[in-house]
Design a protein around this motif. Structure first.
Motif, PDB file in Angstrom:
ATOM      1  N   SER A  63      73.383  19.990 -80.060  1.00  0.00           N
ATOM      2  CA  SER A  63      74.302  20.473 -81.085  1.00  0.00           C
ATOM      3  C   SER A  63      73.873  21.918 -81.865  1.00  0.00           C
ATOM      4  O   SER A  63      74.505  22.121 -82.807  1.00  0.00           O
ATOM      5  CB  SER A  63      74.043  19.283 -82.242  1.00  0.00           C
ATOM      6  OG  SER A  63      72.741  19.232 -82.589  1.00  0.00           O
ATOM      7  N   THR A  64      72.833  22.356 -81.317  1.00  0.00           N
ATOM      8  CA  THR A  64      72.526  24.057 -81.849  1.00  0.00           C
ATOM      9  C   THR A  64      72.333  24.905 -80.873  1.00  0.00           C
ATOM     10  O   THR A  64      72.248  24.391 -79.731  1.00  0.00           O
ATOM     11  CB  THR A  64      71.129  23.622 -82.923  1.00  0.00           C
ATOM     12  OG1 THR A  64      70.071  23.508 -81.848  1.00  0.00           O
ATOM     13  CG2 THR A  64      71.256  22.431 -83.931  1.00  0.00           C
ATOM     14  N   PRO A  65      71.944  26.177 -81.065  1.00  0.00           N
ATOM     15  CA  PRO A  65      71.464  26.881 -80.190  1.00  0.00           C
ATOM     16  C   PRO A  65      70.294  26.971 -79.730  1.00  0.00           C
ATOM     17  O   PRO A  65      69.785  27.524 -78.889  1.00  0.00           O
ATOM     18  CB  PRO A  65      71.787  28.538 -80.992  1.00  0.00           C
ATOM     19  CG  PRO A  65      72.145  28.311 -82.269  1.00  0.00           C
ATOM     20  CD  PRO A  65      72.206  26.698 -82.490  1.00  0.00           C
ATOM     21  N   ALA A  66      69.540  26.055 -80.080  1.00  0.00           N
ATOM     22  CA  ALA A  66      68.001  25.692 -79.898  1.00  0.00           C
ATOM     23  C   ALA A  66      68.141  25.420 -78.432  1.00  0.00           C
ATOM     24  O   ALA A  66      68.785  24.547 -77.722  1.00  0.00           O
ATOM     25  CB  ALA A  66      67.335  24.835 -80.508  1.00  0.00           C
ATOM     26  N   THR A  67      67.019  25.778 -77.639  1.00  0.00           N
ATOM     27  CA  THR A  67      66.590  25.439 -76.218  1.00  0.00           C
ATOM     28  C   THR A  67      65.242  24.921 -76.086  1.00  0.00           C
ATOM     29  O   THR A  67      64.339  25.197 -76.949  1.00  0.00           O
ATOM     30  CB  THR A  67      66.815  26.334 -75.243  1.00  0.00           C
ATOM     31  OG1 THR A  67      65.627  27.629 -75.517  1.00  0.00           O
ATOM     32  CG2 THR A  67      68.186  27.093 -74.995  1.00  0.00           C
ATOM     33  N   THR A  68      65.074  24.074 -75.305  1.00  0.00           N
ATOM     34  CA  THR A  68      63.646  23.299 -75.125  1.00  0.00           C
ATOM     35  C   THR A  68      62.675  24.566 -74.567  1.00  0.00           C
ATOM     36  O   THR A  68      63.017  25.239 -73.653  1.00  0.00           O
ATOM     37  CB  THR A  68      63.702  22.289 -73.965  1.00  0.00           C
ATOM     38  OG1 THR A  68      64.705  21.264 -74.360  1.00  0.00           O
ATOM     39  CG2 THR A  68      62.398  21.505 -73.932  1.00  0.00           C
ATOM     40  N   ALA A  69      61.385  24.654 -75.276  1.00  0.00           N
ATOM     41  CA  ALA A  69      60.575  25.747 -74.906  1.00  0.00           C
ATOM     42  C   ALA A  69      59.812  24.979 -73.357  1.00  0.00           C
ATOM     43  O   ALA A  69      59.709  24.055 -73.147  1.00  0.00           O
ATOM     44  CB  ALA A  69      59.309  25.467 -75.959  1.00  0.00           C
ATOM     45  N   VAL A  70      59.924  26.285 -72.688  1.00  0.00           N
ATOM     46  CA  VAL A  70      59.107  26.140 -71.400  1.00  0.00           C
ATOM     47  C   VAL A  70      57.833  27.075 -71.315  1.00  0.00           C
ATOM     48  O   VAL A  70      58.028  28.096 -71.552  1.00  0.00           O
ATOM     49  CB  VAL A  70      60.070  26.410 -70.348  1.00  0.00           C
ATOM     50  CG1 VAL A  70      59.524  26.579 -68.920  1.00  0.00           C
ATOM     51  CG2 VAL A  70      61.351  25.608 -70.461  1.00  0.00           C
ATOM     52  N   MET A  71      56.846  26.470 -70.867  1.00  0.00           N
ATOM     53  CA  MET A  71      55.581  27.370 -70.614  1.00  0.00           C
ATOM     54  C   MET A  71      55.398  27.051 -69.314  1.00  0.00           C
ATOM     55  O   MET A  71      55.100  25.961 -68.882  1.00  0.00           O
ATOM     56  CB  MET A  71      54.499  26.806 -71.687  1.00  0.00           C
ATOM     57  CG  MET A  71      54.639  27.530 -72.955  1.00  0.00           C
ATOM     58  SD  MET A  71      53.217  27.371 -73.934  1.00  0.00           S
ATOM     59  CE  MET A  71      53.417  28.782 -74.507  1.00  0.00           C
ATOM     60  N   ARG A  72      55.034  28.192 -68.394  1.00  0.00           N
ATOM     61  CA  ARG A  72      54.337  28.105 -67.176  1.00  0.00           C
ATOM     62  C   ARG A  72      55.403  27.102 -66.310  1.00  0.00           C
ATOM     63  O   ARG A  72      54.815  26.181 -65.373  1.00  0.00           O
ATOM     64  CB  ARG A  72      53.032  27.787 -67.082  1.00  0.00           C
ATOM     65  CG  ARG A  72      52.091  28.617 -67.665  1.00  0.00           C
ATOM     66  CD  ARG A  72      50.751  28.204 -67.527  1.00  0.00           C
ATOM     67  NE  ARG A  72      49.700  29.415 -68.030  1.00  0.00           N
ATOM     68  CZ  ARG A  72      48.712  29.441 -68.727  1.00  0.00           C
ATOM     69  NH1 ARG A  72      48.078  28.156 -68.272  1.00  0.00           N
ATOM     70  NH2 ARG A  72      48.030  30.238 -69.014  1.00  0.00           N
ATOM     71  N   GLY A  73      56.450  27.302 -66.367  1.00  0.00           N
ATOM     72  CA  GLY A  73      57.593  26.516 -65.769  1.00  0.00           C
ATOM     73  C   GLY A  73      57.579  24.835 -66.143  1.00  0.00           C
ATOM     74  O   GLY A  73      58.402  24.458 -65.434  1.00  0.00           O
ATOM     75  N   ARG A  74      57.227  24.589 -67.203  1.00  0.00           N
ATOM     76  CA  ARG A  74      57.218  23.166 -67.737  1.00  0.00           C
ATOM     77  C   ARG A  74      57.843  23.193 -69.020  1.00  0.00           C
ATOM     78  O   ARG A  74      57.428  23.643 -69.904  1.00  0.00           O
ATOM     79  CB  ARG A  74      55.583  22.717 -67.615  1.00  0.00           C
ATOM     80  CG  ARG A  74      55.669  21.266 -67.862  1.00  0.00           C
ATOM     81  CD  ARG A  74      54.074  20.801 -67.724  1.00  0.00           C
ATOM     82  NE  ARG A  74      54.145  19.823 -68.677  1.00  0.00           N
ATOM     83  CZ  ARG A  74      52.960  19.689 -69.285  1.00  0.00           C
ATOM     84  NH1 ARG A  74      51.886  20.288 -68.945  1.00  0.00           N
ATOM     85  NH2 ARG A  74      52.858  18.642 -70.276  1.00  0.00           N
ATOM     86  N   GLU A  75      58.571  22.279 -69.099  1.00  0.00           N
ATOM     87  CA  GLU A  75      59.451  21.784 -70.530  1.00  0.00           C
ATOM     88  C   GLU A  75      58.182  21.334 -71.674  1.00  0.00           C
ATOM     89  O   GLU A  75      57.517  20.364 -70.995  1.00  0.00           O
ATOM     90  CB  GLU A  75      60.466  20.952 -70.470  1.00  0.00           C
ATOM     91  CG  GLU A  75      61.569  21.684 -69.610  1.00  0.00           C
ATOM     92  CD  GLU A  75      62.986  20.707 -69.659  1.00  0.00           C
ATOM     93  OE1 GLU A  75      62.931  19.535 -70.132  1.00  0.00           O
ATOM     94  OE2 GLU A  75      63.998  21.273 -69.427  1.00  0.00           O
ATOM     95  N   MET A  76      58.213  21.873 -72.429  1.00  0.00           N
ATOM     96  CA  MET A  76      57.292  21.469 -73.678  1.00  0.00           C
ATOM     97  C   MET A  76      57.938  20.474 -74.508  1.00  0.00           C
ATOM     98  O   MET A  76      58.769  20.734 -75.419  1.00  0.00           O
ATOM     99  CB  MET A  76      56.635  22.547 -74.565  1.00  0.00           C
ATOM    100  CG  MET A  76      56.056  23.656 -73.519  1.00  0.00           C
ATOM    101  SD  MET A  76      54.860  22.924 -72.460  1.00  0.00           S
ATOM    102  CE  MET A  76      53.500  22.621 -73.564  1.00  0.00           C
ATOM    103  N   ARG A  77      57.845  19.187 -74.514  1.00  0.00           N
ATOM    104  CA  ARG A  77      58.324  18.255 -75.104  1.00  0.00           C
ATOM    105  C   ARG A  77      58.050  18.453 -76.726  1.00  0.00           C
ATOM    106  O   ARG A  77      56.980  18.423 -77.031  1.00  0.00           O
ATOM    107  CB  ARG A  77      58.033  16.720 -74.912  1.00  0.00           C
ATOM    108  CG  ARG A  77      58.503  15.654 -75.564  1.00  0.00           C
ATOM    109  CD  ARG A  77      58.577  14.315 -74.533  1.00  0.00           C
ATOM    110  NE  ARG A  77      58.880  13.223 -75.495  1.00  0.00           N
ATOM    111  CZ  ARG A  77      60.193  12.899 -76.039  1.00  0.00           C
ATOM    112  NH1 ARG A  77      61.071  13.681 -75.695  1.00  0.00           N
ATOM    113  NH2 ARG A  77      60.415  11.689 -76.594  1.00  0.00           N
TER     114      ARG A  77
END
Length: 111
Positions: A63-77
């Motif tokens: 619902s927003t422009p936000a994206t899930t953070a990714v570090m070293r190819g891994r999504e950061m919950r």
């Protein structure tokens, strides 16, 4: 690339009165920590990364422009990223920083 100093200053202004606030250079950016818990980062990618309730992540990404953070190819919950343009107004940045601050304050103390 260094973090966006103007964005960092805006975040600093919003968090300035928070007890336990510290700043630390991390991940090529400037992290703002509350009682040693990272809450918001002025990122080296010219945006922000912020901690949120992981249960809210999917709805916020949808619902927003936000994206899930990714570090070293891994999504950061529990971490979202926003571009600088997405937090261009004080009202929008304030809302995101308040969300990150509120959630970070629910975390248990660090030893």
């Amino acid at each position: 690339m260094a973090h966006n100093e103007e964005l960092a200053a805006r975040i600093r202004d919003l968090l300035g009165d928070e007890p336990g606030l510290t700043e630390r250079r991390m991940f090529g950016g400037l992290a703002f920590l509350l009682d040693r818990h990272m809450a918001v980062v002025s990122s080296h990618t010219d945006g922000i990364m912020l901690r949120i309730d992981p249960d809210d992540a999917d709805d916020l990404v949808a619902s927003t422009p936000a994206t899930t953070a990714v570090m070293r190819g891994r999504e950061m919950r529990g971490w979202l990223c926003l571009d600088t343009d997405d937090v261009a107004t004080d009202q929008v940045l304030t809302a995101w920083v308040a969300r990150a601050t509120a959630f970070t304050r629910t975390l248990p103390p660090k030893d």
